[in-house]
Design an enzyme around this catalytic site. Sequence first.
Site, PDB file in Angstrom:
ATOM      1  N   HIS A   1      10.341 -71.197   7.912  1.00 13.81           N
ATOM      2  CA  HIS A   1      10.345 -69.807   7.420  1.00 13.81           C
ATOM      3  C   HIS A   1      11.346 -69.643   6.263  1.00 13.81           C
ATOM      4  O   HIS A   1      12.251 -68.813   6.316  1.00 13.81           O
ATOM      5  CB  HIS A   1      10.673 -68.828   8.561  1.00 13.81           C
ATOM      6  CG  HIS A   1      10.230 -67.420   8.271  1.00 13.81           C
ATOM      7  ND1 HIS A   1       9.749 -66.562   9.229  1.00 13.81           N
ATOM      8  CD2 HIS A   1      10.196 -66.719   7.104  1.00 13.81           C
ATOM      9  CE1 HIS A   1       9.453 -65.400   8.682  1.00 13.81           C
ATOM     10  NE2 HIS A   1       9.717 -65.474   7.379  1.00 13.81           N
TER      11      HIS A   1
ATOM     12  N   ARG B   1       2.625 -64.339   8.177  1.00 18.47           N
ATOM     13  CA  ARG B   1       3.303 -64.332   9.474  1.00 18.47           C
ATOM     14  C   ARG B   1       2.568 -65.281  10.421  1.00 18.47           C
ATOM     15  O   ARG B   1       1.343 -65.442  10.327  1.00 18.47           O
ATOM     16  CB  ARG B   1       3.299 -62.926  10.074  1.00 18.47           C
ATOM     17  CG  ARG B   1       4.299 -61.988   9.432  1.00 18.47           C
ATOM     18  CD  ARG B   1       5.746 -62.328   9.800  1.00 18.47           C
ATOM     19  NE  ARG B   1       6.711 -61.431   9.200  1.00 18.47           N
ATOM     20  CZ  ARG B   1       7.432 -61.698   8.103  1.00 18.47           C
ATOM     21  NH1 ARG B   1       7.272 -62.843   7.484  1.00 18.47           N
ATOM     22  NH2 ARG B   1       8.311 -60.833   7.639  1.00 18.47           N
TER      23      ARG B   1
HETATM   24  N1  LIG Z   1       7.395 -66.675   4.658  1.00 10.85           N
HETATM   25  C1  LIG Z   1       8.297 -65.942   4.082  1.00 10.85           C
HETATM   26  O1  LIG Z   1       9.401 -66.390   3.783  1.00 10.85           O
HETATM   27  C2  LIG Z   1       7.972 -64.522   3.736  1.00 10.85           C
HETATM   28  C3  LIG Z   1       8.850 -63.817   2.900  1.00 10.85           C
HETATM   29  C4  LIG Z   1       8.516 -62.533   2.510  1.00 10.85           C
HETATM   30  C5  LIG Z   1       7.345 -61.955   2.960  1.00 10.85           C
HETATM   31  N2  LIG Z   1       6.517 -62.648   3.772  1.00 10.85           N
HETATM   32  C6  LIG Z   1       5.257 -62.024   4.241  1.00 10.85           C
HETATM   33  O2  LIG Z   1       4.516 -61.591   3.121  1.00 10.85           O
HETATM   34  C7  LIG Z   1       3.949 -60.324   3.411  1.00 10.85           C
HETATM   35  C8  LIG Z   1       3.517 -59.619   2.157  1.00 10.85           C
HETATM   36  O3  LIG Z   1       4.635 -59.127   1.451  1.00 10.85           O
HETATM   37  P1  LIG Z   1       4.443 -58.146   0.199  1.00 10.85           P
HETATM   38  O4  LIG Z   1       5.795 -57.705  -0.208  1.00 10.85           O
HETATM   39  O5  LIG Z   1       3.572 -58.780  -0.832  1.00 10.85           O
HETATM   40  O6  LIG Z   1       3.632 -56.951   0.894  1.00 10.85           O
HETATM   41  P2  LIG Z   1       2.912 -55.700   0.209  1.00 10.85           P
HETATM   42  O7  LIG Z   1       3.418 -55.496  -1.174  1.00 10.85           O
HETATM   43  O8  LIG Z   1       3.020 -54.583   1.181  1.00 10.85           O
HETATM   44  O9  LIG Z   1       1.387 -56.141   0.066  1.00 10.85           O
HETATM   45  C9  LIG Z   1       0.542 -56.252   1.168  1.00 10.85           C
HETATM   46  C10 LIG Z   1      -0.859 -56.605   0.679  1.00 10.85           C
HETATM   47  O10 LIG Z   1      -1.697 -56.870   1.815  1.00 10.85           O
HETATM   48  C11 LIG Z   1      -2.876 -56.072   1.714  1.00 10.85           C
HETATM   49  N3  LIG Z   1      -3.334 -55.694   3.060  1.00 10.85           N
HETATM   50  C12 LIG Z   1      -2.645 -55.061   4.036  1.00 10.85           C
HETATM   51  N4  LIG Z   1      -3.424 -54.861   5.112  1.00 10.85           N
HETATM   52  C13 LIG Z   1      -4.641 -55.365   4.797  1.00 10.85           C
HETATM   53  C14 LIG Z   1      -5.876 -55.433   5.488  1.00 10.85           C
HETATM   54  N5  LIG Z   1      -6.024 -54.951   6.722  1.00 10.85           N
HETATM   55  N6  LIG Z   1      -6.918 -56.011   4.857  1.00 10.85           N
HETATM   56  C15 LIG Z   1      -6.792 -56.487   3.593  1.00 10.85           C
HETATM   57  N7  LIG Z   1      -5.645 -56.451   2.871  1.00 10.85           N
HETATM   58  C16 LIG Z   1      -4.588 -55.885   3.481  1.00 10.85           C
HETATM   59  C17 LIG Z   1      -2.458 -54.849   0.934  1.00 10.85           C
HETATM   60  O11 LIG Z   1      -3.623 -54.253   0.404  1.00 10.85           O
HETATM   61  P3  LIG Z   1      -3.546 -53.003  -0.637  1.00 10.85           P
HETATM   62  O12 LIG Z   1      -3.085 -53.605  -1.943  1.00 10.85           O
HETATM   63  O13 LIG Z   1      -4.938 -52.547  -0.715  1.00 10.85           O
HETATM   64  O14 LIG Z   1      -2.573 -52.030  -0.053  1.00 10.85           O
HETATM   65  C18 LIG Z   1      -1.521 -55.480  -0.105  1.00 10.85           C
HETATM   66  O15 LIG Z   1      -2.277 -56.021  -1.161  1.00 10.85           O
HETATM   67  C19 LIG Z   1       5.068 -59.643   4.208  1.00 10.85           C
HETATM   68  O16 LIG Z   1       4.572 -58.563   4.966  1.00 10.85           O
HETATM   69  C20 LIG Z   1       5.540 -60.777   5.092  1.00 10.85           C
HETATM   70  O17 LIG Z   1       4.741 -60.836   6.254  1.00 10.85           O
HETATM   71  C21 LIG Z   1       6.816 -63.909   4.168  1.00 10.85           C
END
Ligand SMILES: NC(=O)c1ccc[n+]([C@@H]2O[C@H](COP(=O)([O-])OP(=O)(O)OC[C@H]3O[C@@H](n4cnc5c(N)ncnc54)[C@H](OP(=O)(O)O)[C@@H]3O)[C@@H](O)[C@H]2O)c1
Length: 294
Positions: free
Chosen positions: A257, A209
């Site tokens: 994005h 983000r």
């Molecule tokens: N640019 C784009 O087009 C696009 C598209 C989709 C998503 N995104 C972004 O990608 C993000 C991730 O998506 P996802 O589906 O992979 O999410 P997810 O499955 O919820 O995974 C989040 C990861 O971040 C880690 N995390 C969260 N808070 C943390 C902290 N304080 N310190 C260290 N690690 C932390 C979590 O750790 P744990 O494994 O320990 O829980 C997990 O490994 C989304 O939230 C969004 O912001 C961007």
Amino acid sequence: VTALAAALPGIDVRAWPDTGEPAAVEYASLWGDAAGDMRRFANLKVLFSLGAGVEHILGNPLRPPDVPVVRLIDPAHRTGMIEYVLMRVLHYHRRMPEYAAQQAQGIWRERSQCAPGDRRVGIMGMGELGTGCAEILVRLGFDVAGWSRSPPTIVGVTGFAGRDALAAFLARTEILVNLLPLTPETVGILDAGTLAMLQKNACLINVGRGRHLVEGDLLAALDSGHLAGATLDVFCTEPLQKDHPFWTHPKVTVTPHIAAMTLLQSAVPAIAENVRRHRAGEPMVGVVDPARGY
Ligand SMILES: NC(=O)c1ccc[n+]([C@@H]2O[C@H](COP(=O)([O-])OP(=O)(O)OC[C@H]3O[C@@H](n4cnc5c(N)ncnc54)[C@H](OP(=O)(O)O)[C@@H]3O)[C@@H](O)[C@H]2O)c1
């Protein structure tokens, strides 16, 4: 709406703002806070995010606090993110910015090339998307590390967990991929301090983000020569302001994005399946923990 209605026979599916009687609305799929005060939907049972991120729902003070929030997990999203991250990691790994600069001057010159095993890629956020990217990069032979809250356990990935391990994770990283969710703990995490911990000439790929990154701190790190390049798909303000320095910075690549786009053909079945599960009393996929923020 047509696609969702076809996937949910017997359910009345409507497009905002034609939602009819608020008390009749049981499920809402949304992006952002366009629907305003969600508390007027007194019988709302689930809030579905139309993207992987949920900060736009959790951060809305007008959200009914006890209604579960579910993020979008769909295979096309994951594939899109893997394509984008792989494209940009290879771009930096194969020194394409330097070859582009050479081409602009008509210079024919081979540069040295390291093997993938000697290229250290670091992924912040080892969830659904970060794990997918890490697995492919490992398969290509890259030296991949992952940083998350709990220790990542992907075969072939060096795992780092928690704030105490962040410095060591960054110190080994040449190409940093940010795939964290935006939460109170991660906002502004890519600032002057953390960027300075990266290896000299490191590159950043920010697909998490915009508000993870302190934009002025990145510009300073690029201009000082500490960082060699940045690929930015997300921004503090979207669309990116017309006069923002990122548009013309020689070390910055901007995309609007689009790293992982929500595609109708895979998002609709994912949401429909969760509605079916909810109605059948089965656990839904992608339920968010509001206390963690993701
Ligand atoms: N640019 C784009 O087009 C696009 C598209 C989709 C998503 N995104 C972004 O990608 C993000 C991730 O998506 P996802 O589906 O992979 O999410 P997810 O499955 O919820 O995974 C989040 C990861 O971040 C880690 N995390 C969260 N808070 C943390 C902290 N304080 N310190 C260290 N690690 C932390 C979590 O750790 P744990 O494994 O320990 O829980 C997990 O490994 C989304 O939230 C969004 O912001 C961007």
